[in-house]
Design an enzyme around this catalytic site. Structure first.
Site, short mmCIF file in Angstrom:
data_model
loop_
_atom_site.label_atom_id
_atom_site.label_comp_id
_atom_site.label_asym_id
_atom_site.label_seq_id
_atom_site.Cartn_x
_atom_site.Cartn_y
_atom_site.Cartn_z
N SER A 120 0.85 -1.30 0.08
CA SER A 120 -0.25 -0.21 -0.04
C SER A 120 0.82 1.13 0.17
CB SER A 120 -1.02 0.05 1.31
OG SER A 120 -1.71 -1.10 1.41
N HIS A 141 -0.88 -2.50 -7.04
CA HIS A 141 -1.76 -2.05 -5.78
C HIS A 141 -3.11 -2.13 -6.19
CE1 HIS A 141 -2.72 0.99 -2.66
NE2 HIS A 141 -3.01 -0.12 -2.21
N GLU A 153 -3.29 0.41 -9.00
CA GLU A 153 -2.06 1.36 -9.17
C GLU A 153 -0.88 0.78 -9.67
OE1 GLU A 153 -1.86 5.36 -6.46
OE2 GLU A 153 -1.83 3.52 -5.19
N ASN A 191 -2.73 6.18 -0.98
CA ASN A 191 -2.82 6.33 0.52
C ASN A 191 -2.17 7.50 0.60
OD1 ASN A 191 -4.09 4.11 1.29
ND2 ASN A 191 -2.77 2.83 0.49
P1 NAI Z 1 -3.88 -9.57 6.01
O1 NAI Z 1 -3.64 -9.43 7.50
O2 NAI Z 1 -5.28 -9.79 5.84
O3 NAI Z 1 -3.35 -10.78 5.45
C1 NAI Z 1 -1.85 -10.91 5.38
C2 NAI Z 1 -1.63 -12.29 5.16
O4 NAI Z 1 -0.31 -12.77 5.02
C3 NAI Z 1 -1.92 -13.26 6.35
O5 NAI Z 1 -2.73 -14.18 5.88
C4 NAI Z 1 -0.67 -13.68 6.93
O6 NAI Z 1 -0.75 -15.03 7.52
C5 NAI Z 1 0.22 -13.64 5.58
N1 NAI Z 1 1.62 -13.60 5.72
C6 NAI Z 1 2.36 -12.91 6.70
N2 NAI Z 1 3.81 -13.19 6.69
C7 NAI Z 1 4.12 -14.04 5.47
C8 NAI Z 1 4.85 -14.82 5.04
N3 NAI Z 1 6.30 -14.37 5.42
N4 NAI Z 1 4.80 -15.53 4.00
C9 NAI Z 1 3.67 -15.72 3.31
N5 NAI Z 1 2.41 -15.10 4.08
C10 NAI Z 1 2.56 -14.36 5.14
O7 NAI Z 1 -3.62 -8.27 5.17
P2 NAI Z 1 -4.08 -7.52 3.92
O8 NAI Z 1 -5.29 -6.53 4.22
O9 NAI Z 1 -4.49 -8.85 3.08
O10 NAI Z 1 -2.86 -6.83 3.56
C11 NAI Z 1 -1.88 -7.44 2.65
C12 NAI Z 1 -0.96 -6.53 1.88
O11 NAI Z 1 -1.72 -5.79 0.86
C13 NAI Z 1 -0.49 -5.40 2.76
O12 NAI Z 1 0.79 -4.89 2.10
C14 NAI Z 1 -1.34 -4.38 2.29
O13 NAI Z 1 -0.69 -2.99 2.80
C15 NAI Z 1 -1.81 -4.33 1.12
N6 NAI Z 1 -2.97 -3.89 0.79
C16 NAI Z 1 -3.98 -3.82 1.71
C17 NAI Z 1 -5.23 -3.25 1.42
C18 NAI Z 1 -6.35 -3.27 2.60
O14 NAI Z 1 -7.34 -2.55 2.22
N7 NAI Z 1 -6.14 -4.07 3.55
C19 NAI Z 1 -5.47 -2.48 0.15
C20 NAI Z 1 -4.53 -2.56 -0.68
C21 NAI Z 1 -3.31 -3.16 -0.20
#
Ligand code: NAI
Length: 284
Positions: A120, A141, A153, A191
């Protein structure tokens, strides 16, 4: 060469959505997370969402099966890497975690594989520097919820090649998205503009200006936002909001981006928003 295989690293709310739209676009997908439980939770999210689409008549039951059949799962990075044409990483918003994953992907993936991050706010250039193929590293993104939101993005790192940029734009379009080109600065465009507004809404709660409900009402009714900033923060995840504010603060060195202490407190308490059941609101 036509791409066939997309691997998605991280099966959380974003990774599962990305796996879904990639499978819907006809790619063979491998979805990875650290544990079998996390991967299966991601697959269940996709299966449930597709089932709702079948109920609404947007999708046939056969199409749903076809999409789910195209999604394989693993907890082994080597397995996700070995045949991928494009890898999209969507793990926690921490530079050191992402850099380590990119370093390992660089070692395990075929030479032609393009490595994209769904970060993000983190610098694509720095993530790319963890690899020996920085010209093949790019930001992709997606917005939340991925199956619904049109925007991607596409962020060029300092070394990202023109060919890689074009291939990723085409892949985003094949997934039904509208790519928008952005350069690599903290928070990109989305963001950099959204998160200070959310942070300011949290300051308004912190200073007792109004309740979360009142703040959200003001922004919905007064500014015509479809969702109030605190509802949106809970939806994004308060941990993710905090990490993005920290990236903006550190990246620009400007106190206007300081994360609100109340945001820190909620994250320390494990109040991460919708995904943990509690944030500015409570969820059953
Ligand atoms: P989330 O917390 O729902 O999911 C993250 C996942 O990554 C978890 O299932 C976790 O177990 C896994 N994980 C952590 N370390 C790991 C590793 N070393 N190897 C494999 N898997 C691993 O988080 P979310 O919301 O899906 O965010 C993920 C990414 O997307 C972040 O970089 C965030 O900034 C970005 N993002 C999030 C948005 C949102 O609205 N939540 C929108 C756009 C981008």
């Amino acid at each position: 060469m036509e791409w066939k295989r997309v691997s998605v690293i991280g099966a959380g709310q974003m990774g599962s959505g990305i796996a879904q739209v990639a499978a819907q676009a006809g790619y063979q997908v491998v979805l990875l997370d650290t544990t079998e439980e996390q991967v299966q939770a991601g697959v269940k999210r996709i299966a449930d969402l597709l089932a709702r689409n079948v109920e609404k008549g947007k999708l046939s039951a056969e199409e749903r099966e076809g999409i789910l059949d195209r999604i394989a799962t693993t907890t082994q990075l080597e397995e996700a890497a070995q045949e991928a044409d494009l890898v999209i990483e969507a793990v926690v918003e921490k530079l050191e975690v992402k850099a380590e994953i990119f370093r390992r992907l660089d070692q395990c993936c075929p030479n032609h594989t393009i490595l994209a991050s769904n970060t993000s706010s983190l610098p694509i250039t720095e993530i790319a520097a963890a690899t020996k193929r920085p010209e093949q590293v790019i930001g992709m993104h997606f917005m939340n919820p991925v199956p619904v939101m049109k925007l991607v993005e596409v962020i060029r790192g300092l070394a990202t090649s023109e060919d890689v940029f074009r291939l990723v734009v085409a892949a985003a379009e094949r997934m039904g998205k509208t790519p928008v080109e952005v350069n690599d600065y903290p928070g990109f465009v989305s963001n950099r503009i959204l998160m200070p507004m959310i942070n300011e809404a949290i300051y308004a709660v912190y200073e007792g200006v109004a309740t979360p409900e009142a703040i959200d009402q003001v922004m919905k009714l007064g500014m015509n936002h479809p969702m109030g900033p605190l509802t949106l923060a809970d939806f994004i995840g308060l941990d993710t909001c905090l990490y993005i504010m920290e990236t903006l603060h550190e990246g620009f060195g400007d106190s206007k981006y300081r994360p609100c202490p109340l945001l820190r407190k909620y994250v320390k308490a494990g109040w991460l928003g919708r995904k943990s059941g509690r944030g500015f609101y409570q969820y059953s």
